[in-house]
Write a protein that holds these residues in place. Structure first.
Motif, PDB file in Angstrom:
ATOM      1  N   ARG A 115       0.838  -1.208   0.000  1.00  0.00           N
ATOM      2  CA  ARG A 115       0.000   0.000   0.000  1.00  0.00           C
ATOM      3  C   ARG A 115       0.871   1.255   0.000  1.00  0.00           C
ATOM      4  NH1 ARG A 115      -3.374  -2.597   3.716  1.00  0.00           N
ATOM      5  NH2 ARG A 115      -2.577  -1.337   5.439  1.00  0.00           N
ATOM      6  N   ARG A 116       2.019   1.179   0.644  1.00  0.00           N
ATOM      7  CA  ARG A 116       2.951   2.317   0.663  1.00  0.00           C
ATOM      8  C   ARG A 116       3.624   2.493  -0.695  1.00  0.00           C
ATOM      9  NH1 ARG A 116       5.782   4.063   5.376  1.00  0.00           N
ATOM     10  NH2 ARG A 116       6.713   6.096   4.947  1.00  0.00           N
ATOM     11  N   LEU A 117       3.935   1.361  -1.347  1.00  0.00           N
ATOM     12  CA  LEU A 117       4.585   1.411  -2.657  1.00  0.00           C
ATOM     13  C   LEU A 117       3.603   1.792  -3.767  1.00  0.00           C
ATOM     14  CD1 LEU A 117       6.848  -1.775  -2.446  1.00  0.00           C
ATOM     15  CD2 LEU A 117       7.611   0.610  -2.377  1.00  0.00           C
ATOM     16  N   PHE A 118       2.327   1.413  -3.579  1.00  0.00           N
ATOM     17  CA  PHE A 118       1.298   1.683  -4.593  1.00  0.00           C
ATOM     18  C   PHE A 118       0.101   2.361  -3.929  1.00  0.00           C
ATOM     19  CE2 PHE A 118       3.562  -2.246  -5.754  1.00  0.00           C
ATOM     20  CZ  PHE A 118       4.141  -1.848  -6.945  1.00  0.00           C
ATOM     21  N   PRO A 119       0.263   3.611  -3.509  1.00  0.00           N
ATOM     22  CA  PRO A 119      -0.813   4.299  -2.785  1.00  0.00           C
ATOM     23  C   PRO A 119      -1.964   4.676  -3.715  1.00  0.00           C
ATOM     24  CG  PRO A 119       0.989   5.804  -3.198  1.00  0.00           C
ATOM     25  CD  PRO A 119       1.455   4.459  -3.686  1.00  0.00           C
ATOM     26  N   ASP A 120      -3.123   4.941  -3.111  1.00  0.00           N
ATOM     27  CA  ASP A 120      -4.254   5.451  -3.876  1.00  0.00           C
ATOM     28  C   ASP A 120      -3.912   6.827  -4.433  1.00  0.00           C
ATOM     29  OD1 ASP A 120      -6.141   3.443  -3.890  1.00  0.00           O
ATOM     30  OD2 ASP A 120      -7.070   4.071  -2.010  1.00  0.00           O
ATOM     31  N   HIS A 143     -12.437   7.014  -8.414  1.00  0.00           N
ATOM     32  CA  HIS A 143     -11.368   7.500  -9.294  1.00  0.00           C
ATOM     33  C   HIS A 143     -10.056   6.757  -9.011  1.00  0.00           C
ATOM     34  CE1 HIS A 143     -13.813  10.546 -11.045  1.00  0.00           C
ATOM     35  NE2 HIS A 143     -13.882  11.326  -9.968  1.00  0.00           N
ATOM     36  N   SER A 144      -9.774   6.514  -7.731  1.00  0.00           N
ATOM     37  CA  SER A 144      -8.554   5.791  -7.354  1.00  0.00           C
ATOM     38  C   SER A 144      -8.568   4.379  -7.911  1.00  0.00           C
ATOM     39  CB  SER A 144      -8.403   5.748  -5.833  1.00  0.00           C
ATOM     40  OG  SER A 144      -8.092   7.019  -5.332  1.00  0.00           O
ATOM     41  N   ALA A 145      -9.726   3.708  -7.823  1.00  0.00           N
ATOM     42  CA  ALA A 145      -9.847   2.340  -8.326  1.00  0.00           C
ATOM     43  C   ALA A 145      -9.607   2.299  -9.832  1.00  0.00           C
ATOM     44  CB  ALA A 145     -11.227   1.776  -7.984  1.00  0.00           C
ATOM     45  N   GLU A 146     -10.179   3.263 -10.541  1.00  0.00           N
ATOM     46  CA  GLU A 146     -10.005   3.307 -11.998  1.00  0.00           C
ATOM     47  C   GLU A 146      -8.559   3.595 -12.368  1.00  0.00           C
ATOM     48  OE1 GLU A 146     -12.125   3.143 -15.795  1.00  0.00           O
ATOM     49  OE2 GLU A 146     -12.402   2.398 -13.771  1.00  0.00           O
ATOM     50  N   PHE A 147      -7.957   4.543 -11.670  1.00  0.00           N
ATOM     51  CA  PHE A 147      -6.560   4.886 -11.926  1.00  0.00           C
ATOM     52  C   PHE A 147      -5.656   3.678 -11.659  1.00  0.00           C
ATOM     53  CE2 PHE A 147      -2.416   6.643 -10.753  1.00  0.00           C
ATOM     54  CZ  PHE A 147      -2.199   7.529 -11.793  1.00  0.00           C
ATOM     55  N   ARG A 148      -5.901   2.989 -10.549  1.00  0.00           N
ATOM     56  CA  ARG A 148      -5.096   1.823 -10.183  1.00  0.00           C
ATOM     57  C   ARG A 148      -5.214   0.730 -11.251  1.00  0.00           C
ATOM     58  NH1 ARG A 148      -2.870   0.201  -5.532  1.00  0.00           N
ATOM     59  NH2 ARG A 148      -3.880   1.851  -4.334  1.00  0.00           N
ATOM     60  N   ARG A 149      -6.430   0.541 -11.752  1.00  0.00           N
ATOM     61  CA  ARG A 149      -6.683  -0.532 -12.716  1.00  0.00           C
ATOM     62  C   ARG A 149      -5.842  -0.364 -13.977  1.00  0.00           C
ATOM     63  NH1 ARG A 149     -11.197  -1.844 -16.258  1.00  0.00           N
ATOM     64  NH2 ARG A 149     -12.110   0.201 -15.861  1.00  0.00           N
ATOM     65  N   PHE A 150      -5.608   0.882 -14.372  1.00  0.00           N
ATOM     66  CA  PHE A 150      -4.881   1.121 -15.617  1.00  0.00           C
ATOM     67  C   PHE A 150      -3.410   1.473 -15.432  1.00  0.00           C
ATOM     68  CE2 PHE A 150      -9.312   1.947 -16.947  1.00  0.00           C
ATOM     69  CZ  PHE A 150      -9.383   0.989 -17.957  1.00  0.00           C
ATOM     70  N   THR A 151      -2.958   1.657 -14.201  1.00  0.00           N
ATOM     71  CA  THR A 151      -1.559   2.065 -14.007  1.00  0.00           C
ATOM     72  C   THR A 151      -0.724   1.114 -13.153  1.00  0.00           C
ATOM     73  OG1 THR A 151      -2.117   3.426 -12.072  1.00  0.00           O
ATOM     74  CG2 THR A 151      -2.137   4.516 -14.230  1.00  0.00           C
ATOM     75  N   GLU A 152      -1.374   0.338 -12.272  1.00  0.00           N
ATOM     76  CA  GLU A 152      -0.573  -0.413 -11.301  1.00  0.00           C
ATOM     77  C   GLU A 152       0.332  -1.453 -11.953  1.00  0.00           C
ATOM     78  OE1 GLU A 152      -1.190  -3.260  -7.473  1.00  0.00           O
ATOM     79  OE2 GLU A 152      -2.178  -1.306  -7.413  1.00  0.00           O
ATOM     80  N   ASN A 153      -0.128  -2.118 -13.022  1.00  0.00           N
ATOM     81  CA  ASN A 153       0.729  -3.108 -13.680  1.00  0.00           C
ATOM     82  C   ASN A 153       2.021  -2.469 -14.177  1.00  0.00           C
ATOM     83  OD1 ASN A 153      -0.952  -5.275 -13.206  1.00  0.00           O
ATOM     84  ND2 ASN A 153      -1.912  -5.217 -15.227  1.00  0.00           N
ATOM     85  N   ASP A 154       1.904  -1.275 -14.778  1.00  0.00           N
ATOM     86  CA  ASP A 154       3.107  -0.587 -15.267  1.00  0.00           C
ATOM     87  C   ASP A 154       4.008  -0.153 -14.111  1.00  0.00           C
ATOM     88  OD1 ASP A 154       2.391  -0.870 -17.909  1.00  0.00           O
ATOM     89  OD2 ASP A 154       1.507   1.122 -18.082  1.00  0.00           O
ATOM     90  N   LEU A 155       3.397   0.317 -13.027  1.00  0.00           N
ATOM     91  CA  LEU A 155       4.189   0.721 -11.860  1.00  0.00           C
ATOM     92  C   LEU A 155       4.935  -0.477 -11.273  1.00  0.00           C
ATOM     93  CD1 LEU A 155       1.683   3.133 -10.080  1.00  0.00           C
ATOM     94  CD2 LEU A 155       3.789   3.762 -11.274  1.00  0.00           C
ATOM     95  N   ARG A 156       4.236  -1.604 -11.174  1.00  0.00           N
ATOM     96  CA  ARG A 156       4.884  -2.814 -10.657  1.00  0.00           C
ATOM     97  C   ARG A 156       6.027  -3.254 -11.570  1.00  0.00           C
ATOM     98  NH1 ARG A 156       2.199  -6.323  -6.730  1.00  0.00           N
ATOM     99  NH2 ARG A 156       0.415  -5.213  -5.869  1.00  0.00           N
ATOM    100  N   ALA A 157       5.800  -3.198 -12.888  1.00  0.00           N
ATOM    101  CA  ALA A 157       6.846  -3.600 -13.836  1.00  0.00           C
ATOM    102  C   ALA A 157       8.072  -2.702 -13.683  1.00  0.00           C
ATOM    103  CB  ALA A 157       6.307  -3.539 -15.264  1.00  0.00           C
ATOM    104  N   GLY A 158       7.852  -1.397 -13.509  1.00  0.00           N
ATOM    105  CA  GLY A 158       8.974  -0.481 -13.334  1.00  0.00           C
ATOM    106  C   GLY A 158       9.763  -0.776 -12.072  1.00  0.00           C
ATOM    107  N   LYS A 159       9.052  -1.062 -10.989  1.00  0.00           N
ATOM    108  CA  LYS A 159       9.732  -1.362  -9.724  1.00  0.00           C
ATOM    109  C   LYS A 159      10.472  -2.694  -9.811  1.00  0.00           C
ATOM    110  CE  LYS A 159       6.570   1.405  -6.910  1.00  0.00           C
ATOM    111  NZ  LYS A 159       7.530   2.471  -6.627  1.00  0.00           N
ATOM    112  N   ARG A 160       9.880  -3.669 -10.513  1.00  0.00           N
ATOM    113  CA  ARG A 160      10.581  -4.945 -10.726  1.00  0.00           C
ATOM    114  C   ARG A 160      11.851  -4.721 -11.531  1.00  0.00           C
ATOM    115  NH1 ARG A 160       5.402  -7.228 -11.366  1.00  0.00           N
ATOM    116  NH2 ARG A 160       5.479  -6.828 -13.593  1.00  0.00           N
TER     117      ARG A 160
END
Length: 201
Positions: A67-72, A93-110
């Motif tokens: 949650r700290r790495l991927f905040p709303d 709005h947070s749920a929609e934003f997360r749905r379309f961005t979190e995979n890319d954010l996770r890939a970048g952190k990986r």
């Protein structure tokens, strides 16, 4: 150079690390990779488009570190809106934003964590004196992002919320079980700070 980054001619940074320091950073980066988890394409390794078109989660992670790495994006946990309708809108709005961005954010952190691991693995044979890690400008940026993620993760486990909490860490007794994690947190902070200063124009 021991214990802090210094600029390299032409860009990039270098730091002298001993065997223990290399082991600690590598172990933390591996743990971060495991925490973030595999990408969506892992479910369909034969499909190159799986990750490109996969939608991310719409709910915040249950793990406090994630949650700290991927905040709303649209909610403020400290001062939520007084209007319940506004709070619901922000959550949607947070749920929609997360749905379309979190995979890319996770890939970048990986990718950043993997860059740290690979650069450490590529070091010349490390003897008792350690080795000098030299990073290109691009590698330096990846290291900077990974160090930030590692500190966020450790800070979350230590329940550090603000500067006052950090000040308390300096006064922990040696027998406190959190002490090794605190030492890692403070040490990584020093590395991060010196790396930032080497990258400033």
């Amino acid at each position: 150079m021991p214990g802090h980054f210094e600029p390299l001619p032409g860009g990039g940074a270098a730091v002298a690390l001993d065997e223990v320091e290399i082991s600690i950073i590598r172990s933390l980066a591996v743990q971060l990779l495991e925490l973030i988890g595999p990408g969506p394409a892992e479910d369909a390794p034969g499909d190159p488009l799986a990750e490109l078109f996969a939608e991310g989660p719409s709910e915040p992670p249950s793990d406090p570190v994630l949650r700290r790495l991927f905040p709303d994006a649209y909610t403020d946990p400290v001062e939520p809106p007084a209007d319940p309708r506004r709070a619901e809108e922000n959550q949607a709005h947070s749920a929609e934003f997360r749905r379309f961005t979190e995979n890319d954010l996770r890939a970048g952190k990986r990718d950043n964590a993997l860059a740290v691991i690979r650069s450490l693995d590529a070091l010349a044979p490390v003897d008792e004196a350690g080795a000098v890690l030299e990073l290109s400008p691009e590698q330096s940026q990846r290291w900077l992002a990974a160090l930030n993620d590692l500190r966020l993760a450790i800070g979350s486990r230590l329940e550090i919320g603000d500067e006052d909490d950090t000040d308390l860490l300096y006064r922990l007794p040696d027998e406190d079980p959190r002490k090794p994690m605190v030492m890692a947190y403070l040490w990584l902070g020093g590395l991060q700070e010196t790396l930032v200063s080497t990258l400033m124009p």
